[in-house]
Design a protein around this motif. Structure first.
Motif, PDB file in Angstrom:
ATOM      1  N   LEU A  77       0.831  -1.205   0.000  1.00 50.06           N
ATOM      2  CA  LEU A  77       0.000   0.000   0.000  1.00 50.06           C
ATOM      3  C   LEU A  77       0.868   1.258   0.000  1.00 50.06           C
ATOM      4  CD1 LEU A  77      -2.885  -0.832   2.507  1.00 50.06           C
ATOM      5  CD2 LEU A  77      -3.094  -0.430   0.052  1.00 50.06           C
ATOM      6  N   GLY A  78       1.986   1.202   0.729  1.00 53.30           N
ATOM      7  CA  GLY A  78       2.885   2.346   0.782  1.00 53.30           C
ATOM      8  C   GLY A  78       3.554   2.633  -0.542  1.00 53.30           C
ATOM      9  N   LEU A  79       3.572   1.654  -1.413  1.00 52.71           N
ATOM     10  CA  LEU A  79       4.192   1.823  -2.729  1.00 52.71           C
ATOM     11  C   LEU A  79       3.172   2.233  -3.787  1.00 52.71           C
ATOM     12  CD1 LEU A  79       6.612  -1.248  -2.674  1.00 52.71           C
ATOM     13  CD2 LEU A  79       7.189   1.168  -2.335  1.00 52.71           C
ATOM     14  N   CYS A  80       2.006   2.730  -3.347  1.00 51.20           N
ATOM     15  CA  CYS A  80       0.969   3.220  -4.265  1.00 51.20           C
ATOM     16  C   CYS A  80       0.743   4.708  -3.997  1.00 51.20           C
ATOM     17  CB  CYS A  80      -0.337   2.442  -4.076  1.00 51.20           C
ATOM     18  SG  CYS A  80      -1.692   3.019  -5.136  1.00 51.20           S
ATOM     19  N   PRO A  81       1.438   5.607  -4.724  1.00 51.99           N
ATOM     20  CA  PRO A  81       1.300   7.051  -4.503  1.00 51.99           C
ATOM     21  C   PRO A  81      -0.131   7.562  -4.644  1.00 51.99           C
ATOM     22  CG  PRO A  81       3.231   6.600  -5.848  1.00 51.99           C
ATOM     23  CD  PRO A  81       2.469   5.303  -5.737  1.00 51.99           C
ATOM     24  N   LYS A  82      -0.919   6.934  -5.508  1.00 53.38           N
ATOM     25  CA  LYS A  82      -2.290   7.408  -5.683  1.00 53.38           C
ATOM     26  C   LYS A  82      -3.106   7.192  -4.405  1.00 53.38           C
ATOM     27  CE  LYS A  82      -3.906   7.188  -9.837  1.00 53.38           C
ATOM     28  NZ  LYS A  82      -4.046   8.628 -10.164  1.00 53.38           N
ATOM     29  N   PHE A  83      -2.853   6.092  -3.737  1.00 55.88           N
ATOM     30  CA  PHE A  83      -3.503   5.859  -2.445  1.00 55.88           C
ATOM     31  C   PHE A  83      -3.114   6.957  -1.456  1.00 55.88           C
ATOM     32  CE2 PHE A  83      -2.448   4.235   1.813  1.00 55.88           C
ATOM     33  CZ  PHE A  83      -3.721   4.029   2.296  1.00 55.88           C
ATOM     34  N   GLY A  84      -1.840   7.298  -1.401  1.00 57.02           N
ATOM     35  CA  GLY A  84      -1.388   8.346  -0.502  1.00 57.02           C
ATOM     36  C   GLY A  84      -2.003   9.692  -0.820  1.00 57.02           C
ATOM     37  N   ALA A  85      -2.188   9.974  -2.110  1.00 57.20           N
ATOM     38  CA  ALA A  85      -2.788  11.250  -2.502  1.00 57.20           C
ATOM     39  C   ALA A  85      -4.246  11.339  -2.055  1.00 57.20           C
ATOM     40  CB  ALA A  85      -2.684  11.425  -4.017  1.00 57.20           C
ATOM     41  N   ILE A  86      -4.961  10.211  -2.108  1.00 51.98           N
ATOM     42  CA  ILE A  86      -6.352  10.188  -1.634  1.00 51.98           C
ATOM     43  C   ILE A  86      -6.394  10.485  -0.135  1.00 51.98           C
ATOM     44  CG2 ILE A  86      -8.360   8.703  -1.241  1.00 51.98           C
ATOM     45  CD1 ILE A  86      -7.623   7.242  -3.831  1.00 51.98           C
ATOM     46  N   VAL A  87      -5.476   9.878   0.610  1.00 49.16           N
ATOM     47  CA  VAL A  87      -5.421  10.113   2.052  1.00 49.16           C
ATOM     48  C   VAL A  87      -5.089  11.571   2.352  1.00 49.16           C
ATOM     49  CG1 VAL A  87      -4.169   9.551   4.161  1.00 49.16           C
ATOM     50  CG2 VAL A  87      -4.791   7.731   2.568  1.00 49.16           C
ATOM     51  N   ASN A  88      -4.110  12.123   1.626  1.00 49.65           N
ATOM     52  CA  ASN A  88      -3.680  13.497   1.881  1.00 49.65           C
ATOM     53  C   ASN A  88      -4.741  14.526   1.484  1.00 49.65           C
ATOM     54  OD1 ASN A  88      -1.108  12.910   2.960  1.00 49.65           O
ATOM     55  ND2 ASN A  88      -0.271  12.614   0.918  1.00 49.65           N
ATOM     56  N   ALA A  89      -5.739  14.104   0.705  1.00 51.72           N
ATOM     57  CA  ALA A  89      -6.812  15.020   0.308  1.00 51.72           C
ATOM     58  C   ALA A  89      -7.942  15.067   1.335  1.00 51.72           C
ATOM     59  CB  ALA A  89      -7.369  14.600  -1.051  1.00 51.72           C
ATOM     60  N   THR A  90      -7.761  14.401   2.477  1.00 57.74           N
ATOM     61  CA  THR A  90      -8.790  14.409   3.522  1.00 57.74           C
ATOM     62  C   THR A  90      -9.109  15.844   3.940  1.00 57.74           C
ATOM     63  OG1 THR A  90      -7.984  12.281   4.370  1.00 57.74           O
ATOM     64  CG2 THR A  90      -9.411  13.580   5.818  1.00 57.74           C
ATOM     65  N   PRO A  91     -10.370  16.266   3.895  1.00 56.09           N
ATOM     66  CA  PRO A  91     -10.739  17.646   4.249  1.00 56.09           C
ATOM     67  C   PRO A  91     -10.403  17.992   5.703  1.00 56.09           C
ATOM     68  CG  PRO A  91     -12.525  16.551   3.081  1.00 56.09           C
ATOM     69  CD  PRO A  91     -11.528  15.484   3.423  1.00 56.09           C
ATOM     70  N   GLY A  92     -10.055  19.248   5.938  1.00 55.37           N
ATOM     71  CA  GLY A  92      -9.709  19.695   7.286  1.00 55.37           C
ATOM     72  C   GLY A  92     -10.837  19.517   8.273  1.00 55.37           C
ATOM     73  N   GLY A  93     -12.068  19.725   7.824  1.00 61.05           N
ATOM     74  CA  GLY A  93     -13.205  19.553   8.717  1.00 61.05           C
ATOM     75  C   GLY A  93     -13.336  18.128   9.215  1.00 61.05           C
ATOM     76  N   VAL A  94     -13.011  17.165   8.360  1.00 63.22           N
ATOM     77  CA  VAL A  94     -13.059  15.751   8.761  1.00 63.22           C
ATOM     78  C   VAL A  94     -12.009  15.481   9.834  1.00 63.22           C
ATOM     79  CG1 VAL A  94     -12.831  13.368   7.969  1.00 63.22           C
ATOM     80  CG2 VAL A  94     -13.901  15.084   6.486  1.00 63.22           C
ATOM     81  N   LEU A  95     -10.799  15.992   9.619  1.00 60.86           N
ATOM     82  CA  LEU A  95      -9.746  15.829  10.621  1.00 60.86           C
ATOM     83  C   LEU A  95     -10.141  16.517  11.931  1.00 60.86           C
ATOM     84  CD1 LEU A  95      -6.511  16.351   8.496  1.00 60.86           C
ATOM     85  CD2 LEU A  95      -7.454  14.210   9.369  1.00 60.86           C
ATOM     86  N   GLY A  96     -10.856  17.633  11.827  1.00 59.14           N
ATOM     87  CA  GLY A  96     -11.324  18.314  13.027  1.00 59.14           C
ATOM     88  C   GLY A  96     -12.263  17.448  13.840  1.00 59.14           C
ATOM     89  N   GLY A  97     -13.189  16.770  13.176  1.00 61.13           N
ATOM     90  CA  GLY A  97     -14.129  15.900  13.873  1.00 61.13           C
ATOM     91  C   GLY A  97     -13.461  14.698  14.491  1.00 61.13           C
TER      92      GLY A  97
END
Length: 453
Positions: A346-366
């Motif tokens: 999974l760590g060798l799939c940059p597209k997966f990482g990009a999806i994770v890094n696109a997590t909205p700030g409001g979601v992280l806030g909750g």
């Protein structure tokens, strides 16, 4: 017998499978995948919160799990996911102007310190640690670490989208308490998916939102979910790119004494986590794992230092995976090797990482408003489980000042260019004040004081 030769068994459901045994590979692979799901949510949420690369964290969680299993001779079935013990310290480092290289440098030193503690415990026995860090002290340190994070939620994540944050937090609480069995254990992961989908729906129905994104100083209009980075990312490749502060995702650490002092309290939390983990696994398997206590602590320290040397996140043994073992009664270390291999892929799939890094700030806030509170309350849980008596002044008065210093970010100017504050100062005060008066009390083998002499 070689560590990589497991006795193959296939008992009836509910019959225990020991660490040195394994089910047929078809079933072992399925259990390994289940361990990945269990560790998955927290392992990539905490790097996001700390401003580090989630893909790199996932990959190193796999590598570090293998390192841990080898050091412990496959006797302690465990998965090493991203640790939350340094989240508050990382926030403090960034608040003082440090970047990601300063963060990983400080954590790498903390990992080395933890490894040395593991060596000490291996040769001197766990009783020494209990004497220095009894449950009263450990609980206080964990509590001040968690509650010190409250301003991060209030000032960074929550304002980005308060309604998404509130709904995500509500869902996480509901899922963690009411969902059946295994599903409640992955409430963080489910809340992230819920918040992600809710943010996407809000963009379609309500349009862009105007708020201050993390790291920005002025409010701007923006979509809650932006997949520009996902579209540009490759399917296969090593973790790469640039973090929000301009540091490369894969980078070398930078060491500063000031920042190192901020993260050292996290070592105390990791000692408590690893000790509790080994005891829990020993109780489930019926094995005597005391001889491996030092190895487990040292292995986690080496794993944290190893990951941080390349820009990865700190590690710890995961309670989520203990839950999987408790539910399945399969303690085979073979399943953990499978989980580690899946995490590396999974760590060798940059597209997966990009999806994770696109997590909205409001979601992280909750998510963080619940997680940070839970970290703090783990300190109270340590007190309750060890029956810490606050009728004794040594426990009540001895800990009080340090907790307030840690939570309130009180600082002490030592020299013109060096000061202690927040978590670091709070931890020092807790330990010093407690032991300053604890000599007047009897202590049990666990290090907990009982009554005045």
């Amino acid at each position: 017998m070689s560590m990589f030769k497991w006795e193959v068994v296939d008992p009836e459901p509910g019959v225990a499978v020991a660490p040195h045994q394994r089910l047929p590979w078809s079933k072992t692979i399925g259990l390994g995948a289940q361990h990945v799901v269990a560790m998955f949510g927290a392992t990539f949420v905490f790097p996001l919160v700390m401003g580090l690369d989630a893909n790199l964290a996932i990959m190193f969680s796999g590598l570090c799990t293998i390192l841990f299993l080898l050091i412990c001779s496959n006797k302690v079935p465990s998965y090493l996911g991203t640790s939350a013990s340094f989240v508050a310290s990382v926030a403090a480092i960034r608040a003082q102007g440090g970047d990601s290289a300063d963060v990983t440098g400080a954590i790498m030193v903390a990992g080395i310190v933890l490894a040395l503690v593991g060596v000490l415990v291996h040769f001197a026995g766990a009783r020494l640690i209990h004497r220095i860090l009894p449950p009263a002290v450990t609980g206080a340190v964990v509590m001040l670490i968690g509650f010190n994070l409250a301003p991060v939620v209030a000032g960074v994540y929550w304002p980005q989208d308060q309604w998404i944050a509130l709904l995500t937090a509500a869902f996480m609480v509901f899922a963690a308490v009411t969902f059946p069995g295994f599903w409640s254990r992955i409430a963080v992961f489910l809340a992230l998916i819920f918040g992600y989908l809710l943010s996407f729906a809000a963009d379609l129905v309500l349009g862009p939102i105007t708020s201050v994104l993390g790291g920005a100083t002025e409010a701007t209009e923006h979509d809650r979910v932006s997949w520009a980075g996902v579209q540009a990312a490759d399917w296969i490749g090593f973790p790469s790119g640039t973090l929000a502060d301009g540091v490369d995702a894969v980078h070398g650490p930078s060491i500063s004494l000031t920042f190192v002092l901020l993260v050292l309290p996290g070592v105390i939390a990791l000692i408590a986590e690893n000790t509790g983990h080994v005891k829990a696994v020993a109780e489930m398997t019926g094995d005597d794992l005391d001889p491996y206590m030092g190895r487990a602590i040292g292995a986690d320290g080496l794993a944290t230092a190893f990951a941080s040397a390349f820009g990865g996140s700190p590690t710890t043994t995961y309670a989520e995976n203990i839950g999987v073992m408790g539910a399945t009664r399969v303690y085979s270390t073979a399943a953990y090797y499978v989980a580690a291999a899946v995490a590396i892929l999974l760590g060798l799939c940059p597209k997966f990482g990009a999806i994770v890094n696109a997590t909205p700030g409001g979601v992280l806030g909750g998510i963080t408003v619940v997680l940070y509170g839970m970290i703090g309350l783990v300190g109270a849980k340590i007190w309750v489980e060890n029956r810490v008596d606050f009728g004794l002044p040594v426990n009540l008065v001895g800990l009080a000042a340090g907790i307030i210093i840690g939570i309130g970010n009180v600082s002490l100017q030592v020299t013109d260019d060096f000061q202690l504050g927040g978590i670091a100062l709070g931890t020092i005060v807790v330990i010093v004040f407690f032991h300053m008066v604890a000599w007047r009390h009897r202590a049990t083998d666990s290090g907990e004081v009982t009554r005045a002499l």
